[in-house]
Design a protein around this motif. Structure first.
Motif, PDB file in Angstrom:
ATOM      1  N   TYR A 266      93.332  83.510  72.356  1.00 14.59           N
ATOM      2  CA  TYR A 266      92.550  83.445  73.582  1.00 14.59           C
ATOM      3  C   TYR A 266      92.220  81.994  73.914  1.00 14.59           C
ATOM      4  N   GLU A 267      92.262  81.662  75.190  1.00 15.97           N
ATOM      5  CA  GLU A 267      91.725  80.400  75.686  1.00 15.97           C
ATOM      6  C   GLU A 267      90.537  80.740  76.569  1.00 15.97           C
ATOM      7  N   PHE A 268      89.392  80.139  76.294  1.00 16.39           N
ATOM      8  CA  PHE A 268      88.206  80.502  77.059  1.00 16.39           C
ATOM      9  C   PHE A 268      87.273  79.309  77.235  1.00 16.39           C
ATOM     10  N   THR A 269      86.536  79.352  78.327  1.00 14.59           N
ATOM     11  CA  THR A 269      85.579  78.304  78.643  1.00 14.59           C
ATOM     12  C   THR A 269      84.173  78.836  78.460  1.00 14.59           C
ATOM     13  N   VAL A 270      83.370  78.102  77.708  1.00 12.98           N
ATOM     14  CA  VAL A 270      81.982  78.473  77.448  1.00 12.98           C
ATOM     15  C   VAL A 270      81.073  77.617  78.319  1.00 12.98           C
ATOM     16  N   ARG A 271      80.161  78.268  79.017  1.00 12.15           N
ATOM     17  CA  ARG A 271      79.125  77.564  79.778  1.00 12.15           C
ATOM     18  C   ARG A 271      77.939  77.363  78.850  1.00 12.15           C
ATOM     19  N   LEU A 272      77.654  76.117  78.541  1.00 10.04           N
ATOM     20  CA  LEU A 272      76.536  75.789  77.670  1.00 10.04           C
ATOM     21  C   LEU A 272      75.228  75.756  78.468  1.00 10.04           C
ATOM     22  N   GLY A 273      74.130  76.041  77.764  1.00  5.90           N
ATOM     23  CA  GLY A 273      72.817  75.919  78.382  1.00  5.90           C
ATOM     24  C   GLY A 273      72.287  77.159  79.052  1.00  5.90           C
ATOM     25  N   VAL A 274      73.073  78.253  79.045  1.00  2.00           N
ATOM     26  CA  VAL A 274      72.645  79.480  79.722  1.00  2.00           C
ATOM     27  C   VAL A 274      73.098  80.692  78.918  1.00  2.00           C
ATOM     28  N   SER A 275      72.185  81.626  78.673  1.00  2.82           N
ATOM     29  CA  SER A 275      72.574  82.914  78.087  1.00  2.82           C
ATOM     30  C   SER A 275      72.402  83.992  79.144  1.00  2.82           C
ATOM     31  N   THR A 276      73.261  85.024  79.071  1.00  2.00           N
ATOM     32  CA  THR A 276      73.174  86.139  80.014  1.00  2.00           C
ATOM     33  C   THR A 276      73.142  87.456  79.249  1.00  2.00           C
ATOM     34  N   ASN A 277      72.740  88.511  79.934  1.00  2.00           N
ATOM     35  CA  ASN A 277      72.632  89.806  79.248  1.00  2.00           C
ATOM     36  C   ASN A 277      73.993  90.433  78.960  1.00  2.00           C
ATOM     37  N   THR A 278      75.050  89.941  79.601  1.00  2.00           N
ATOM     38  CA  THR A 278      76.401  90.450  79.347  1.00  2.00           C
ATOM     39  C   THR A 278      77.231  89.472  78.516  1.00  2.00           C
ATOM     40  N   ASP A 279      76.682  88.301  78.242  1.00  2.00           N
ATOM     41  CA  ASP A 279      77.377  87.229  77.512  1.00  2.00           C
ATOM     42  C   ASP A 279      78.562  86.681  78.281  1.00  2.00           C
ATOM     43  N   ASP A 280      78.609  86.940  79.602  1.00  2.00           N
ATOM     44  CA  ASP A 280      79.608  86.317  80.469  1.00  2.00           C
ATOM     45  C   ASP A 280      78.955  85.968  81.796  1.00  2.00           C
ATOM     46  N   ALA A 281      79.751  85.437  82.711  1.00  2.00           N
ATOM     47  CA  ALA A 281      79.193  84.929  83.969  1.00  2.00           C
ATOM     48  C   ALA A 281      78.772  86.043  84.923  1.00  2.00           C
ATOM     49  N   GLU A 282      79.118  87.300  84.622  1.00  2.00           N
ATOM     50  CA  GLU A 282      78.771  88.410  85.502  1.00  2.00           C
ATOM     51  C   GLU A 282      77.340  88.891  85.303  1.00  2.00           C
ATOM     52  N   GLY A 283      76.711  88.477  84.219  1.00  2.00           N
ATOM     53  CA  GLY A 283      75.401  89.031  83.871  1.00  2.00           C
ATOM     54  C   GLY A 283      74.217  88.263  84.441  1.00  2.00           C
TER      55      GLY A 283
END
Length: 301
Positions: free
Chosen positions: A75-92
């Motif tokens: 897998y290649e993936f980009t992590v956004r640092l500094g923010v947590s979400t309830n889904t652990d992705d950008a949709e949450g």
């Protein structure tokens, strides 16, 4: 009396380069429609917003799905640092934020703790079952659950890019059952800055590569034409991680009937799982014992 499923008895693999948006099940249904196939399934779910290789098994190839599911994946993936979400992705929904931004050396040091045999807790929004119900269904109702950690083998986890202070791009090779969203979440926790997945792409899965995959547009363009059939890979592709033995003519007949059959084997030991071929076609998968293959899967090819 059960309803007979309509469609062609077609077997093999079709590699799809899945776009962001559709579910893995929706892609399977699209492929089954395009090939007019009686039976189809996929080897490893991708989240709707994830892209990359989704290997679709058709007909008899569905019997080889477990061997692709168990294979290593990248897998290649980009992590956004500094923010947590309830889904652990950008949709949450955003849960917590931090102004801390670790440097590259701190990130590389943290990544070392995720390599090897690790324990990983799946996301709250995941398909794992809790008391018989999917976790994501409970999470949608606002319930916060305790989900047991699961083992995961991570062969490698590398920092490959740092586009800016807020983002880091990683490449991971891992075994069955890995949640990339959990890696992003847990990495953010170790670094003390929080984190979630911004983008995710599966670049290969076992023998299948995203670069060889068809797009949905290509599948729709070739749908229900002989041209699409030319992109099918043989079902034997799902067995490349198993040793191959050669069935004798008599052995092939017995194996196809679900009975132990004589095979010619090299570099295979008693009890090894392997697959038998006859005239280049897969006949069965089973355990090698004293010159015979004892089948647990038989291919009607």
């Amino acid at each position: 009396m059960g309803r007979t499923r309509k469609g062609r008895d077609i077997s093999g693999w079709l590699v799809v380069d899945k776009p962001a948006g559709p579910t893995s099940t929706a892609v399977v249904n699209k492929v089954r429609w395009a090939l007019e196939a009686k039976k189809a399934g996929h080897a490893g779910t991708l989240d709707p917003e994830a892209t990359g290789v989704l290997a679709i098994a058709l007909g008899e190839a569905t019997k080889t799905v477990p061997y692709i599911t168990d294979a290593l994946k990248a897998y290649e993936f980009t992590v956004r640092l500094g923010v947590s979400t309830n889904t652990d992705d950008a949709e949450g929904e955003v849960l917590k934020t931090s102004d801390l931004r670790p440097d590259d050396e701190a990130i590389k040091e943290a990544l070392a703790g995720f390599i090897g045999d690790i324990e990983q807790v799946p996301p709250q929004f995941s398909a794992v079952k809790i008391d018989g119900e999917r976790a994501y269904k409970r999470a949608r109702d606002g319930e916060e659950m305790e989900i047991a950690a699961r083992p995961l083998f991570v062969e490698s986890l590398l920092l490959i890019d740092r586009p800016d202070a807020d983002h880091v791009t990683l490449e991971m090779v891992c075994g069955k059952g890995g949640y990339v969203r959990s890696i992003a979440r847990d990495l953010g926790a170790v670094l003390g800055c929080y984190g979630h997945v911004r983008e995710l792409r599966r670049i290969w899965s076992g023998p299948f590569d995203a670069g060889d995959g068809l797009t949905i547009a290509q599948i729709e363009e070739m749908a229900r034409t002989p041209e699409l059939d030319t992109h099918l890979l043989p079902l034997e592709q799902g067995l490349v991680d198993l040793p191959e033995v050669k069935a004798t003519a008599e052995g092939a007949v017995k194996l196809r009937n679900g009975n132990p059959g004589m095979v010619i084997a090299h570099d295979v030991e008693y009890g090894d799982e392997c697959w038998a071929s006859f005239d280049g076609v897969a006949v069965a998968v089973g355990r090698f014992k004293s010159g015979e293959l004892h089948p647990n899967r038989v291919f009607n090819t």
